[in-house]
Design a protein around this motif. Structure first.
Motif, PDB file in Angstrom:
ATOM      1  N   LEU B  43      18.549  19.701 -12.825  1.00  0.00           N
ATOM      2  CA  LEU B  43      18.688  18.529 -11.957  1.00  0.00           C
ATOM      3  C   LEU B  43      17.464  18.354 -11.067  1.00  0.00           C
ATOM      4  CD1 LEU B  43      20.432  16.258 -10.856  1.00  0.00           C
ATOM      5  CD2 LEU B  43      21.358  17.852  -9.236  1.00  0.00           C
ATOM      6  N   ASN B  44      16.898  19.482 -10.623  1.00  0.00           N
ATOM      7  CA  ASN B  44      15.684  19.449  -9.823  1.00  0.00           C
ATOM      8  C   ASN B  44      14.531  18.817 -10.599  1.00  0.00           C
ATOM      9  OD1 ASN B  44      14.595  20.065  -7.410  1.00  0.00           O
ATOM     10  ND2 ASN B  44      15.053  22.223  -7.533  1.00  0.00           N
ATOM     11  N   PHE B  45      14.372  19.234 -11.857  1.00  0.00           N
ATOM     12  CA  PHE B  45      13.310  18.674 -12.690  1.00  0.00           C
ATOM     13  C   PHE B  45      13.472  17.177 -12.886  1.00  0.00           C
ATOM     14  CE2 PHE B  45      12.227  22.932 -14.329  1.00  0.00           C
ATOM     15  CZ  PHE B  45      10.857  22.812 -14.320  1.00  0.00           C
ATOM     16  N   VAL B  46      14.705  16.744 -13.197  1.00  0.00           N
ATOM     17  CA  VAL B  46      14.929  15.318 -13.452  1.00  0.00           C
ATOM     18  C   VAL B  46      14.728  14.493 -12.193  1.00  0.00           C
ATOM     19  CG1 VAL B  46      16.613  13.644 -14.259  1.00  0.00           C
ATOM     20  CG2 VAL B  46      16.406  15.795 -15.390  1.00  0.00           C
ATOM     21  N   ALA B  47      15.145  15.045 -11.042  1.00  0.00           N
ATOM     22  CA  ALA B  47      14.956  14.316  -9.790  1.00  0.00           C
ATOM     23  C   ALA B  47      13.485  14.146  -9.471  1.00  0.00           C
ATOM     24  CB  ALA B  47      15.663  15.055  -8.656  1.00  0.00           C
ATOM     25  N   PHE B  48      12.687  15.202  -9.681  1.00  0.00           N
ATOM     26  CA  PHE B  48      11.256  15.058  -9.408  1.00  0.00           C
ATOM     27  C   PHE B  48      10.600  14.114 -10.390  1.00  0.00           C
ATOM     28  CE2 PHE B  48      11.387  18.762  -6.621  1.00  0.00           C
ATOM     29  CZ  PHE B  48      10.533  18.316  -5.650  1.00  0.00           C
ATOM     30  N   SER B  49      11.069  14.071 -11.648  1.00  0.00           N
ATOM     31  CA  SER B  49      10.454  13.140 -12.590  1.00  0.00           C
ATOM     32  C   SER B  49      10.843  11.704 -12.279  1.00  0.00           C
ATOM     33  CB  SER B  49      10.854  13.477 -14.013  1.00  0.00           C
ATOM     34  OG  SER B  49      12.095  12.928 -14.302  1.00  0.00           O
ATOM     35  N   ARG B  50      12.002  11.509 -11.654  1.00  0.00           N
ATOM     36  CA  ARG B  50      12.369  10.144 -11.275  1.00  0.00           C
ATOM     37  C   ARG B  50      11.566   9.669 -10.064  1.00  0.00           C
ATOM     38  NH1 ARG B  50      16.900   6.555 -10.307  1.00  0.00           N
ATOM     39  NH2 ARG B  50      15.935   4.987  -9.036  1.00  0.00           N
ATOM     40  N   PHE B  51      11.408  10.549  -9.077  1.00  0.00           N
ATOM     41  CA  PHE B  51      10.773  10.131  -7.841  1.00  0.00           C
ATOM     42  C   PHE B  51       9.313  10.540  -7.769  1.00  0.00           C
ATOM     43  CE2 PHE B  51      15.232  10.281  -6.776  1.00  0.00           C
ATOM     44  CZ  PHE B  51      15.380   9.079  -6.136  1.00  0.00           C
ATOM     45  N   ALA B  52       8.683  10.775  -8.909  1.00  0.00           N
ATOM     46  CA  ALA B  52       7.297  11.226  -8.883  1.00  0.00           C
ATOM     47  C   ALA B  52       6.386  10.117  -8.402  1.00  0.00           C
ATOM     48  CB  ALA B  52       6.876  11.666 -10.275  1.00  0.00           C
ATOM     49  N   PRO B  53       5.299  10.458  -7.725  1.00  0.00           N
ATOM     50  CA  PRO B  53       4.342   9.429  -7.323  1.00  0.00           C
ATOM     51  C   PRO B  53       3.634   8.840  -8.535  1.00  0.00           C
ATOM     52  CG  PRO B  53       3.935  11.497  -6.203  1.00  0.00           C
ATOM     53  CD  PRO B  53       4.958  11.770  -7.203  1.00  0.00           C
ATOM     54  N   GLY B  54       3.435   7.536  -8.535  1.00  0.00           N
ATOM     55  CA  GLY B  54       2.854   6.874  -9.693  1.00  0.00           C
ATOM     56  C   GLY B  54       3.813   6.828 -10.847  1.00  0.00           C
ATOM     57  N   GLY B  55       4.995   6.315 -10.620  1.00  0.00           N
ATOM     58  CA  GLY B  55       6.107   6.497 -11.536  1.00  0.00           C
ATOM     59  C   GLY B  55       6.082   5.582 -12.725  1.00  0.00           C
ATOM     60  N   LEU B  56       7.250   5.287 -13.217  1.00  0.00           N
ATOM     61  CA  LEU B  56       7.390   4.620 -14.499  1.00  0.00           C
ATOM     62  C   LEU B  56       7.042   3.148 -14.458  1.00  0.00           C
ATOM     63  CD1 LEU B  56      10.636   5.997 -16.000  1.00  0.00           C
ATOM     64  CD2 LEU B  56       8.334   6.500 -16.590  1.00  0.00           C
ATOM     65  N   ILE B  57       6.810   2.583 -13.290  1.00  0.00           N
ATOM     66  CA  ILE B  57       6.798   1.121 -13.234  1.00  0.00           C
ATOM     67  C   ILE B  57       5.528   0.569 -13.843  1.00  0.00           C
ATOM     68  CG2 ILE B  57       5.807   0.890 -10.930  1.00  0.00           C
ATOM     69  CD1 ILE B  57       8.057  -1.162 -10.459  1.00  0.00           C
ATOM     70  N   GLY B  58       4.425   1.302 -13.762  1.00  0.00           N
ATOM     71  CA  GLY B  58       3.236   0.838 -14.432  1.00  0.00           C
ATOM     72  C   GLY B  58       3.180   1.324 -15.861  1.00  0.00           C
TER      73      GLY B  58
END
Lengths: 184, 114
Positions: B43-58
């Protein structure tokens, strides 16, 4: 707003079922509450827009591991005294509280504003409502497949090797023990 | 739902699992607690991948962002393998010793220690 409400409900379910895994009186109930806790983890993954991980979590943990644990509980038949603590309870309580204090100091002093919600605005929509907006990645499954077969190929093959080795090890262990019992 | 909420949640679940795996007598409950700890880390890994800087939007740096979810898949696979192996050890221990408590099955130590 809706995502926050759903998140707090799921987090309460997860915390309650995880406490009840350890502090229920019967080990059968522990296995059932483990399945509930894994379902709550899967719904957290869906909330985090990691739907492939959520489906894999339901398939592997709720479908396979909970059934495995329930079957092994049925096989060992040691249900009555199986939820007691062992003799190292005092020193492990001390160790766990020291670790909690250590990590809490890091947790409080960290700057959490570095990480903002940048996939989709969580106060605006759930997954299905955001489908038509531009710039929002709904399906991450194909990207995960490309990543596994390109960047993480060595880790993927090592995981397969570990799965094969654990399968052979489990079968060999049970066969050898059963053979010894038969020879007696 | 912010990142600190998720990290706090997975941290609490991890310490519930740590407490159970250190203090419980039954081997099956130790395996269950280890599964809780595995899932907290995933869950920790998935949370950091969701809220990572420079995320999925670009979606320019998508390999960096989705690495957390790939790691969660690996953790789930290793956790399932560990559960199968550990439960087979528990069943073999029960067949041999007729108990599933770890403290009663230690044979490596000397006989006259305690």
């Amino acid at each position: 707003m809706l995502v926050d409400v759903v998140f707090y409900i799921v987090a309460l379910l997860l915390l309650g079922s995880s406490f009840l895994v350890l502090f229920s009186s019967n080990i059968y109930r522990s296995a059932i509450f483990l399945a509930f806790s894994m379902l709550s983890f899967a719904s957290l993954y869906f909330l985090l827009s990691a739907e492939f991980i959520g489906v894999v979590q339901i398939l592997v943990y709720v479908g396979a591991v909970s059934v495995l644990i329930a079957l092994s509980v049925m096989l060992v038949r040691d249900i009555e005294k199986s939820t007691q603590g062992n003799r190292y309870r005092f020193i492990s309580n001390i160790l766990i509280s020291l670790t909690i204090i250590l990590i809490a100091s890091f947790f409080i002093n960290y700057d959490w504003n570095l990480y903002s919600d940048n996939i989709l605005n969580s106060s605006k929509c759930l997954l299905s409502e955001c489908k038509n907006e531009s710039g929002i990645l709904i399906s991450s499954t194909d990207w995960i497949g490309k990543l596994i077969t390109a960047d993480f190929i060595i880790a993927f093959q090592l995981t397969g090797l570990i799965l094969l080795a654990s399968l052979i090890g489990a079968l060999a262990l049970l066969r050898i023990r059963m053979g010894n019992n038969d020879s007696k | 739902m912010t990142l600190s909420n998720l990290i706090l949640l997975s941290w609490i679940i991890f310490f519930i699992g740590l407490y159970g795996s250190l203090t419980k007598k039954s081997a099956v409950l130790v395996v269950i607690s280890l599964e809780l700890m595995f899932n907290a880390v995933a869950l920790n890994f998935v949370a950091f991948s969701r809220f990572a800087p420079g995320g999925l939007i670009g979606s320019t740096d998508i390999a960096n962002v989705l690495s957390g979810q790939v790691m969660a898949i690996f953790i789930i696979a290793i956790g399932a393998a560990e559960a199968a192996l550990a439960l087979s050890i528990v069943i073999a221990m029960y067949k041999e010793k007729n108990t599933i408590e770890f403290s009663e099955t230690i044979e490596i130590r000397e006989k006259d220690v305690d």
